[in-house]
Each structure stands twice: as structure tokens, then as C-alpha cells.
Design an enzyme around this catalytic site. Structure first.
Site, PDB file in Angstrom:
ATOM      1  N   CYS A  96       3.206  -4.737   6.687  1.00 50.38           N
ATOM      2  CA  CYS A  96       2.849  -4.485   5.292  1.00 50.38           C
ATOM      3  C   CYS A  96       4.080  -4.070   4.493  1.00 50.38           C
ATOM      4  O   CYS A  96       5.135  -3.767   5.054  1.00 50.38           O
ATOM      5  CB  CYS A  96       1.785  -3.393   5.201  1.00 50.38           C
ATOM      6  SG  CYS A  96       0.169  -3.886   5.841  1.00 50.38           S
ATOM      7  N   HIS A 109       0.814  -1.222   0.000  1.00 50.81           N
ATOM      8  CA  HIS A 109       0.000   0.000   0.000  1.00 50.81           C
ATOM      9  C   HIS A 109       0.846   1.271   0.000  1.00 50.81           C
ATOM     10  O   HIS A 109       2.046   1.257   0.308  1.00 50.81           O
ATOM     11  CB  HIS A 109      -0.938   0.019   1.209  1.00 50.81           C
ATOM     12  CG  HIS A 109      -0.254   0.098   2.542  1.00 50.81           C
ATOM     13  ND1 HIS A 109       0.249   1.269   3.058  1.00 50.81           N
ATOM     14  CD2 HIS A 109      -0.014  -0.862   3.470  1.00 50.81           C
ATOM     15  CE1 HIS A 109       0.776   1.042   4.251  1.00 50.81           C
ATOM     16  NE2 HIS A 109       0.638  -0.246   4.529  1.00 50.81           N
TER      17      HIS A 109
END
Length: 381
Positions: free
Chosen positions: A324, A306
Site C-alpha cells: 500500500c 491509507h
């Protein structure tokens, strides 16, 4: 025959003529006797194992079974012509007609016709599948089905999902628990492959007294071959297409104690903007970011690739995330020139992202659409 008819119609007793005619008729009748199970007019017939056609003193030459819409049921004649059975289960709450023809040793034909109606189930299940019909997906995309009820008859359910490809490739299914079934080839799909899935769950008994209620044809196409490799030690991601590096992007991955999974992960969802809350992944109130841009899901447990507008100089330099893979971005994601925006625009569902050199284990094959982390031998057990 005209002469016989004229004689028989005369005014005499006609004893011999009548007897001769009866003998001739009996000689023409086939000795073959066809039996259709269930009996004609039956209702509430089971969708599996109930339909059969048999013959004595002869061989079956033709069996045609159709539903009310005229669709033919596939089946095969076995036992040297002695019997016929369908090759798959029947649909529920459906009227079927059967026409069967057999010949005896003299070549004389006998025919039998029947109609029956299958049961209407009280309890049913559905299969929610991905990818969507008509979609173009990446080379790592499996065909994944999640069932609304736990399946205790997996062989029957798996048999009811038939997958064909062009060009042809062996595709095998693997169960994760009793409510999820994924299909994939041994290696990533070949670019341009066309996949057709016949999801024929209508009437299949997935567990005692619980029947499927859908029949769909799903088609999808494999797009260009894009595989991206994240090196958690070098803080880079190399994006490849057809094996050639087309872009190298600086990234940040999981910091110590929150390391990113290693392994092959498949993009399963794309979100232009989403909220990320530590509460949802067991990290308490460590973070709650309401406007994370350019987010692409890699695992069910919450690993994303992301955009990150708060990471400062971490990209390409050190690992600072909670697991992440972060790419530099701006708040609101309006700048199309950022690494995160570029990656988002050049990715599709089913693309593969491989993480290596992270200080954690390999992602579970059932954590997302990540069955590629299982050997083919284990997958096909």
C-alpha cells in the site's frame, strides 16, 4: 353528392346508380397493403428481431410504436419506404401498440393497427454499476458495469448502454471477461463534463434465454482535475490540480518483496476506518490491523492509499508497507492536520493516483477501475 343521394333514395331499382357508387369507392381505395409482424393479439413475442412493418405497392410514411405508458419506440423506415424496424430491443413483459400508414403511387393512404405483448423471461440478469446516479467524481472514473450472469451476446448488451456527454467526447466500452463492461474516453475526462448513461437492459438477451430486467438513467458530473503522483524511490506524493502541484506529502510504499504496483490507479472507495488483514490478500498472518484510518482503495486485490499510525519514521525515508501507499496519521484518525487526513479530505471517488519507480510491474487494467493502463488501440479492439 346531395343529388346522388336523393336519386338513390327514390322508389326505382337504381341499378346504374348503385354500380357507379361502387366503382367510385373502389377507385378511392389505396393499393398499398401494410403488414405488421407479429400479428395483432400475439403474446410471448421475442424482444429482438420479431417486430417489423412491411408494405407492398406503396411506401410507408408513418410508423408509431408505443408501450403501455405511452413511451415511443425509436425505429427507421428503410428500403425506400418498404419496411420499418425498431432501432433497439423491446422491453420484456410489455404491451405495445403499432400504427402504420402507407401511400400508394396515387398518394392514397392505407393504415393498419396492431397490439402485441412481449415475453416474460424465466431467467434474468442485472447490471451493478458505478459511479452512482447524481455523483460528482474524479477525472479518471469510468462507467463500470458488473453483470450477475456471464454474457454471451456482448454486442447486444453493449448496444443497450448508450452514453452521451456534454461537452461531447468519444466514449468506448471494453469487456473484461464476460461479466464486466467499462466505458471511458481516450484521455481523462475534462473537468465539468456532464455524463448521461441510458442503461437499457430491460429485454436484452444477454445469453440464450436470459434477459436483462432494468432500465435506468444514470447521470454524473466530472469534478476538478486531481492527479497525484507517487514516487516510490523518492518516497513522496505530489498532489496536482489542473496540472499544478498543490501539495507534496511524504509517503512509504511497498518494501522489497511486497512492492507497490506501478501505473495509473483510480480511487474506487473511501473508508474513514477499515480493518486490514493479511489473510485476505495472501499474506497469511503477517498483519491484522483493525482500525486503519483514512483508507482509499486503489485496486481490487487490496492496494490502498491509507493513513498509517505505526510506521515510525518511514514516511519520506524508506519503504515499509506490504504494497500500500502509506501516509502519516494518528490512531483513530482524529487529527485533521495529518497528511493522511488532508489527502482523504481532498480526494473524491475517481481521482487518479499514479505510482512510478516501484520495483514491480504495472497494475492490471482490470485490477480495480484501472483501464487507463491499457492503450486506446487495445481498449477499442
Amino acid at each position: 353528392m346531395l343529388s346522388l343521394a336523393a336519386c338513390g333514395g327514390g322508389g326505382g331499382k337504381g341499378d346504374g346508380k348503385g354500380k357507379d357508387g361502387g366503382t367510385q369507392q373502389a377507385a378511392q381505395q389505396s393499393a398499398a397493403a401494410v403488414t405488421i409482424t407479429p400479428k395483432s393479439g400475439a403474446t410471448g413475442v421475442d424482444t429482438s428481431g420479431a417486430l417489423k412493418v412491411d408494405v407492398t405497392q406503396g411506401k410507408l410514411t408513418e410508423v408509431t410504436v408505443k408501450d403501455a405508458k405511452g413511451a415511443t419506440v425509436d425505429g427507421s423506415i428503410t428500403g425506400g419506404g418498404a419496411s420499418w424496424t425498431p432501432s433497439a430491443h423491446l422491453a420484456a413483459a410489455t404491451k405495445y401498440t403499432v400504427h402504420a400508414v402507407a401511400k400508394d403511387s396515387q398518394g392514397r393512404e392505407a393504415a393498419e393497427d396492431s397490439t402485441f405483448t412481449t415475453l416474460t423471461p424465466k431467467n434474468t440478469f442485472l447490471g451493478y454499476f458505478t459511479p452512482e446516479d447524481g455523483s460528482t467524481v474524479g477525472v479518471g472514473m469510468p462507467f463500470s458495469v458488473n453483470f450477475t450472469r456471464g454474457i454471451t451476446n456482448p454486442q447486444a448488451v453493449e448496444k443497450s448502454i448508450r452514453i452521451t456527454t456534454q461537452p461531447a467526447v468519444d466514449v468506448e466500452g471494453h469487456w473484461f471477461g464476460n461479466d464486466r463492461l467499462d466505458f471511458r474516453p481516450e484521455k481523462y475526462w475534462k473537468e465539468g463534463t456532464k455524463v448521461t448513461v441510458d442503461l437499457d437492459l430491460d429485454g436484452v438477451e444477454g445469453r440464450d434465454g436470459v434477459y436483462g430486467e432494468q432500465h435506468k438513467t444514470v447521470k454524473f458530473t466530472i469534478g476538478r482535475n486531481q492527479v497525484s503522483v507517487v514516487d516510490a524511490k523518492k518516497h513522496t506524493m505530489q498532489v496536482t490540480q489542473d496540472g499544478k502541484v498543490i501539495k507534496t506529502l511524504p509517503v512509504t510504499t511497498g518494501k522489497p518483496g511486497y512492492d507497490t504496483w506501478n501505473g495509473q490507479m483510480v480511487i474506487s472507495e473511501k473508508l474513514t476506518v477499515t480493518r486490514m488483514n493479511g489473510e485476505t490478500v495472501g499474506y497469511g498472518g503477517e498483519y491484522d490491523i483493525k482500525d486503519v484510518p483514512h483508507a482509499m482503495r486503489l485496486t481490487t486485490s487490496g492496494t490502498f492509499l491509507h493513513g498509517n499510525y505505526w510506521g515510525g519514521d518511514a514516511f519520506g525515508n524508506y519503504n515499509a508497507s506490504h504494497g500500500c501507499v502509506g501516509l502519516s496519521d494518528v490512531r483513530g484518525g482524529y487529527d485533521t492536520s495529518t497528511p493522511a487526513a488532508w489527502m482523504f479530505d481532498h480526494s473524491i471517488i475517481g481521482d487518479v493516483v499514479i505510482v512510478k519507480n516501484a520495483h514491480d510491474g504495472t497494475v492490471g487494467p482490470d485490477n480495480g477501475l484501472n483501464g487507463w493502463n491499457m492503450s486506446w488501440a487495445d481498449w477499442t479492439k
